[in-house]
Design a protein around this motif. Sequence first.
Motif, PDB file in Angstrom:
ATOM      1  N   LEU A 109       0.822  -1.210   0.000  1.00 49.91           N
ATOM      2  CA  LEU A 109       0.000   0.000   0.000  1.00 49.91           C
ATOM      3  C   LEU A 109       0.857   1.261   0.000  1.00 49.91           C
ATOM      4  O   LEU A 109       0.490   2.265  -0.623  1.00 49.91           O
ATOM      5  CB  LEU A 109      -0.931  -0.018   1.216  1.00 49.91           C
ATOM      6  N   ALA A 110       2.003   1.223   0.700  1.00 50.38           N
ATOM      7  CA  ALA A 110       2.898   2.379   0.696  1.00 50.38           C
ATOM      8  C   ALA A 110       3.487   2.592  -0.699  1.00 50.38           C
ATOM      9  O   ALA A 110       3.607   3.737  -1.174  1.00 50.38           O
ATOM     10  CB  ALA A 110       3.999   2.187   1.722  1.00 50.38           C
ATOM     11  N   PHE A 111       3.858   1.503  -1.349  1.00 55.80           N
ATOM     12  CA  PHE A 111       4.354   1.617  -2.730  1.00 55.80           C
ATOM     13  C   PHE A 111       3.268   2.163  -3.645  1.00 55.80           C
ATOM     14  O   PHE A 111       3.535   2.982  -4.533  1.00 55.80           O
ATOM     15  CB  PHE A 111       4.825   0.248  -3.212  1.00 55.80           C
ATOM     16  N   ARG A 112       2.044   1.715  -3.425  1.00 56.68           N
ATOM     17  CA  ARG A 112       0.915   2.194  -4.226  1.00 56.68           C
ATOM     18  C   ARG A 112       0.731   3.697  -4.062  1.00 56.68           C
ATOM     19  O   ARG A 112       0.505   4.421  -5.031  1.00 56.68           O
ATOM     20  CB  ARG A 112      -0.348   1.440  -3.826  1.00 56.68           C
ATOM     21  N   ARG A 113       0.817   4.172  -2.824  1.00 56.79           N
ATOM     22  CA  ARG A 113       0.624   5.597  -2.578  1.00 56.79           C
ATOM     23  C   ARG A 113       1.793   6.417  -3.106  1.00 56.79           C
ATOM     24  O   ARG A 113       1.636   7.604  -3.422  1.00 56.79           O
ATOM     25  CB  ARG A 113       0.457   5.855  -1.084  1.00 56.79           C
ATOM     26  N   THR A 114       2.952   5.812  -3.194  1.00 59.19           N
ATOM     27  CA  THR A 114       4.120   6.550  -3.668  1.00 59.19           C
ATOM     28  C   THR A 114       4.227   6.527  -5.186  1.00 59.19           C
ATOM     29  O   THR A 114       4.582   7.537  -5.804  1.00 59.19           O
ATOM     30  CB  THR A 114       5.401   5.953  -3.060  1.00 59.19           C
ATOM     31  N   ALA A 115       3.915   5.394  -5.795  1.00 62.42           N
ATOM     32  CA  ALA A 115       4.165   5.215  -7.219  1.00 62.42           C
ATOM     33  C   ALA A 115       2.993   5.617  -8.100  1.00 62.42           C
ATOM     34  O   ALA A 115       3.198   5.924  -9.280  1.00 62.42           O
ATOM     35  CB  ALA A 115       4.541   3.751  -7.498  1.00 62.42           C
ATOM     36  N   VAL A 116       1.773   5.588  -7.574  1.00 65.35           N
ATOM     37  CA  VAL A 116       0.594   5.915  -8.387  1.00 65.35           C
ATOM     38  C   VAL A 116       0.232   7.381  -8.150  1.00 65.35           C
ATOM     39  O   VAL A 116      -0.161   7.747  -7.032  1.00 65.35           O
ATOM     40  CB  VAL A 116      -0.592   4.998  -8.034  1.00 65.35           C
ATOM     41  N   PRO A 117       0.359   8.228  -9.157  1.00 68.26           N
ATOM     42  CA  PRO A 117       0.116   9.668  -8.949  1.00 68.26           C
ATOM     43  C   PRO A 117      -1.272   9.987  -8.413  1.00 68.26           C
ATOM     44  O   PRO A 117      -1.430  10.863  -7.555  1.00 68.26           O
ATOM     45  CB  PRO A 117       0.338  10.262 -10.353  1.00 68.26           C
ATOM     46  N   ARG A 118      -2.306   9.306  -8.911  1.00 69.20           N
ATOM     47  CA  ARG A 118      -3.669   9.610  -8.470  1.00 69.20           C
ATOM     48  C   ARG A 118      -3.877   9.268  -7.007  1.00 69.20           C
ATOM     49  O   ARG A 118      -4.616   9.954  -6.295  1.00 69.20           O
ATOM     50  CB  ARG A 118      -4.678   8.861  -9.350  1.00 69.20           C
ATOM     51  N   VAL A 119      -3.236   8.205  -6.544  1.00 71.98           N
ATOM     52  CA  VAL A 119      -3.346   7.841  -5.132  1.00 71.98           C
ATOM     53  C   VAL A 119      -2.497   8.774  -4.283  1.00 71.98           C
ATOM     54  O   VAL A 119      -2.901   9.195  -3.191  1.00 71.98           O
ATOM     55  CB  VAL A 119      -2.912   6.372  -4.924  1.00 71.98           C
ATOM     56  N   ARG A 120      -1.330   9.118  -4.773  1.00 69.28           N
ATOM     57  CA  ARG A 120      -0.450  10.020  -4.036  1.00 69.28           C
ATOM     58  C   ARG A 120      -1.082  11.390  -3.853  1.00 69.28           C
ATOM     59  O   ARG A 120      -0.888  12.048  -2.823  1.00 69.28           O
ATOM     60  CB  ARG A 120       0.888  10.148  -4.771  1.00 69.28           C
ATOM     61  N   ALA A 121      -1.870  11.826  -4.834  1.00 67.82           N
ATOM     62  CA  ALA A 121      -2.494  13.145  -4.741  1.00 67.82           C
ATOM     63  C   ALA A 121      -3.547  13.207  -3.649  1.00 67.82           C
ATOM     64  O   ALA A 121      -3.865  14.296  -3.154  1.00 67.82           O
ATOM     65  CB  ALA A 121      -3.110  13.516  -6.085  1.00 67.82           C
TER      66      ALA A 121
END
Length: 247
Positions: A109-121
């Motif tokens: 989930l941390a990788f997802r939030r870091t690597a996916v721009p829409r999730v990171r935003a």
Amino acid sequence: MSSWDLWWWVILPYLALLTFVVGHVWRWRYDQFGWTSRSTQLQEGPLLKWGGPLFHYGTFAAIAGHVLGILIPESFTRWMGVPENAYRWFSSVAGTIAALGVIAGVVILAFRRTAVPRVRATTSPVDWLALLLLLVVIVLGIIPTIGINLLGAGYDYRMSVALWFRGLFSGSPDVAAIAHAPLIYQIHATAAWAILAVWPFTRLVHAWSYPLWYLWRPYIIYRSRVAARPTEPGTSGRRWRRIGVRY
């Protein structure tokens, strides 16, 4: 008991618990539309498919283990006839499995939030703080579980950390018990009540929104179109069928 011990092991935990309760009440009254994880499969699917279940089920298992190990006194398990060696072995193995599941879920989930721009935003700074505290709690929880209780002689946290924690809810926390515990347990406990303090202001609030009401919600009737039999003269080629589903 020194003033430092009083501040660190009594005042701050009670402030964290107060913030946890009042913060949730405030969040529910003034930010119900924000009572969500703000991260769905519409933003990203494959990583969430694996990371979400690993994190959530591992967390539930870890919480159950903490309830058994901290909130339930040793005298109760002894009264139940559970040998101490069997209890330690079971708690170590089960805790290790749960912790590995949580770690794998958090990493995904941390990788997802870091690597996916829409999730990171959609991730706020306080959400990153909560994620960091979760990592600290998890890592410092699994190290003594594997390295001390499973591979070594073990440390009887039920006669130290557990006494202090249960005492917080009875109004008489045993400060000496936690103050003389190994440093790794003290940092683990500190990070735990720090998470309680920031919990109401992060996306972690969605943990209380499990839709149990959905289990007994009545069916809603709607119509769906299916092809009609061609032998029926004068039909438009379609007929209606009533189907009951939960919505």
